[in-house]
Design an enzyme around this catalytic site. Structure first.
Site, short mmCIF file in Angstrom:
data_model
loop_
_atom_site.label_atom_id
_atom_site.label_comp_id
_atom_site.label_asym_id
_atom_site.label_seq_id
_atom_site.Cartn_x
_atom_site.Cartn_y
_atom_site.Cartn_z
N ARG A 38 0.88 -1.10 -0.09
CA ARG A 38 -0.19 -0.06 0.04
C ARG A 38 0.90 1.24 -0.09
O ARG A 38 1.83 1.41 0.47
CB ARG A 38 -1.01 -0.12 1.19
CG ARG A 38 -1.93 -1.23 1.15
CD ARG A 38 -2.96 -1.22 2.16
NE ARG A 38 -3.87 -0.11 2.41
CZ ARG A 38 -4.63 0.16 3.50
NH1 ARG A 38 -4.53 -0.76 4.46
NH2 ARG A 38 -5.38 1.38 3.44
N SER B 55 -7.61 12.09 3.08
CA SER B 55 -7.42 10.92 3.84
C SER B 55 -7.12 11.08 5.38
O SER B 55 -6.21 11.95 5.75
CB SER B 55 -6.08 10.24 3.44
OG SER B 55 -5.67 9.46 4.24
N ASP C 274 -15.05 3.07 4.08
CA ASP C 274 -14.93 1.77 4.47
C ASP C 274 -16.22 0.67 4.11
O ASP C 274 -16.01 -0.49 4.34
CB ASP C 274 -14.43 1.53 5.80
CG ASP C 274 -13.04 2.08 6.14
OD1 ASP C 274 -12.34 2.15 5.04
OD2 ASP C 274 -12.84 2.42 7.32
N ARG D 125 -10.52 -3.18 -3.42
CA ARG D 125 -12.09 -3.59 -3.05
C ARG D 125 -13.08 -3.64 -4.42
O ARG D 125 -14.15 -3.84 -4.41
CB ARG D 125 -12.41 -2.59 -1.96
CG ARG D 125 -11.64 -3.25 -0.61
CD ARG D 125 -12.20 -2.61 0.52
NE ARG D 125 -11.83 -3.04 1.78
CZ ARG D 125 -11.60 -2.58 2.95
NH1 ARG D 125 -12.00 -1.35 3.10
NH2 ARG D 125 -11.05 -3.17 4.03
N ARG E 106 -13.35 -6.96 5.39
CA ARG E 106 -14.73 -6.34 4.94
C ARG E 106 -15.33 -6.99 3.72
O ARG E 106 -16.45 -7.06 3.42
CB ARG E 106 -14.51 -4.62 4.63
CG ARG E 106 -14.10 -4.16 5.77
CD ARG E 106 -14.41 -2.54 5.92
NE ARG E 106 -13.73 -1.58 6.79
CZ ARG E 106 -13.83 -1.46 8.01
NH1 ARG E 106 -14.63 -2.26 8.74
NH2 ARG E 106 -12.92 -0.82 8.89
C1 S3P Z 1 -8.89 5.42 8.91
C2 S3P Z 1 -8.95 6.06 7.85
C3 S3P Z 1 -9.47 5.60 6.27
C4 S3P Z 1 -10.10 4.26 6.65
C5 S3P Z 1 -9.45 3.22 7.60
C6 S3P Z 1 -9.31 4.17 8.68
C7 S3P Z 1 -8.29 6.00 9.93
O1 S3P Z 1 -8.49 5.46 5.48
O2 S3P Z 1 -10.28 3.71 5.18
O3 S3P Z 1 -9.92 2.20 7.70
O4 S3P Z 1 -8.70 5.46 11.19
O5 S3P Z 1 -7.79 7.21 9.90
P1 S3P Z 1 -7.73 6.61 4.55
O6 S3P Z 1 -7.28 7.73 5.62
O7 S3P Z 1 -6.59 5.94 3.82
O8 S3P Z 1 -9.03 6.86 3.72
#
Ligand code: S3P
Length: 433
Positions: A128, A173, A320, A351, A393
């Site tokens: 990732r 994000s 999510d 996904r 998920r």
């Molecule tokens: C999260 C942010 C999201 C989410 C992840 C949890 C977090 O990711 O998809 O399950 O706890 O900050 P991104 O920041 O990459 O969108």
């Protein structure tokens, strides 16, 4: 128990889903409670903490940096904070497992520590993108080396003195924002993150609870260098992302009436509610309580769902929930078109591709697009064996889809639910008896 949650789990169809349940604590808030508790002064008492694999990674990381974290009872933890400068160099590599939140938030925090760390994870996490945090942290003066031209885990981080910057994040994000805000607690001056749209704001909320000053202005958030944080009590609400599987399960099955108690309903997470309501789902909030994080009981009834168009803006607060929204769409009347969703390609699995594959096997008519998916709804799905791509998920979405098949679904890799929802299959099993 009908569904075991072992690697080959068979989920049978069901006619109805009724009862009152709770779901485990919010994953995002649980990570943050451990992180903030560790770098605060004094004791932090946490209740409702999610004991999923991802959160255990964060707990272990801080234990390896000298923080005393005690489990008092299920979900109840005390963290003896060591203060902003009290972490010590871990003897070994920090292993974040499958957890993007652990990896990205810790990259921010570790960049500012007076020691060296190496951070790695499982095969999914090692694939990732980490440049989204490394690029802005480097602008703050961080020294981070990574694999694949500096883009991927493992990362080697040599902590240094940071300076605050104003960063325009190309991606909305919360992991990026939170990494920078954590680094910003240590950086000279102010650190500002401008997002294209506001991502989940748990970090901003919990920072305030621990006494850090956060200023918000539209899509911008600023934190100043902190002298100290103060340990506090954190009550983690149920995870709306976990509740979402049961909300859709009740919606797609006949004569269902389900109450899910004490769920976090932070507006930056409620996209799933808005989208499902637009699809025709009967969902109500009862007993709404407004604290650091808003909490409510969610009541959901069987509903006739209809296909809708979902944009990237609408999906952000439901990021999510893409897999379970796909399941709802597969059982809705008409066509659902989801666009602006390319972030879904770099989650625990790709996904978009995973859901296209799973739903295709279950007899759905699906068109995979670069930035989304088109799903033509049917009344009932087909029985099949599906792989869940080692993605919690996807496994839970396949289990919910199975409830509305002509013979059930075998899910390979179902143990991945332990990442965010230990006990998922037992709960589903209890409700469908
Ligand atoms: C999260 C942010 C999201 C989410 C992840 C949890 C977090 O990711 O998809 O399950 O706890 O900050 P991104 O920041 O990459 O969108």
């Amino acid at each position: 128990m009908k569904f075991t949650g072992t690697s080959h789990t068979f989920v049978e169809p069901t006619d109805t889903l009724n009862g009152e349940i709770t779901v485990p604590g919010d994953k995002s808030i649980s990570h943050r409670a451990i992180i903030l508790g560790s770098i605060a002064e004094g004791t932090t008492e946490i209740t409702g903490l999610l004991e999923g694999e991802d959160n255990i990674r964060t707990i272990n990381a801080f234990r390896s940096m000298g923080v005393n974290i005690e489990r008092v009872s299920p979900g109840e933890f005390t963290v003896k904070g060591v203060g902003l400068r009290g972490l010590s160099e871990p003897e070994d590599v920090i292993y974040a497992g499958n957890s993007g939140t652990t990896a990205r938030l810790l990259t921010g925090l570790l960049s500012a520590q007076d020691f060296f760390t190496v951070l790695t994870g499982d095969a999914s996490l090692r694939g990732r993108p980490m440049s989204r945090v490394i690029t802005p942290l480097s602008k703050m003066g961080a020294t981070i080396y990574g694999r694949d031209g500096g883009r991927c885990l493992p990362l080697a981080i040599k902590g240094s003195a940071l300076r605050g910057v104003e960063y325009d994040s190309p991606v909305a994000s919360a992991q990026v924002k939170s990494a920078l805000l954590l680094a910003g607690l240590y950086a000279e001056g102010d650190t500002t993150v401008n997002e294209p749209r506001v991502s989940r704001d748990h970090t901003e909320r919990i920072f305030e609870g621990f006494g850090a000053k956060v200023r918000r202005d539209g899509t911008s958030v600023t934190v100043s260098q902190a002298g100290s944080l103060k340990g506090t009590k954190v009550v983690v609400p149920g995870d709306l992302s976990s509740a979402a599987f049961f909300i859709v399960a009740a919606a797609i099955t006949g004569d269902s009436h389900l109450v899910i108690k004490d769920v976090g309903v932070n507006p930056t997470r409620c996209g799933i509610i808005d989208i499902l309501r637009r699809m025709g789902c009967g969902i109500e909030f009862e007993n709404v309580r407004n604290g650091t994080e808003p909490v409510a009981d969610i009541v959901v009834k069987s509903s006739t769902l209809k296909g809708v168009e979902i944009s990237g803006d609408e999906l952000l607060p439901a990021i999510d929930e893409f897999p379970i929204i796909c399941v709802a769409a597969a059982l809705a009347e008409g066509k659902t078109v989801i666009s602006g969703a390319s972030e879904l390609r770099v989650k625990e699995s790709d996904r978009i591709s995973a859901m296209a594959t799973v739903l295709g096997k279950l007899g759905s008519v699906v068109e995979e697009r670069e930035d989304g998916i088109v799903i033509e709804g049917v009344e009932e799905l087909k029985s099949a064996m599906v792989d869940c791509f080692d993605d919690h998920r996807i496994a839970m979405s396949a289990a919910v889809a199975a409830l509305k098949t002509n013979g059930g679904v075998q899910i390979d890799g179902a143990e991945s639910v332990e990442i965010s929802f230990p006990g998922f299959f037992a709960l589903l099993s209890k409700l469908t008896l």
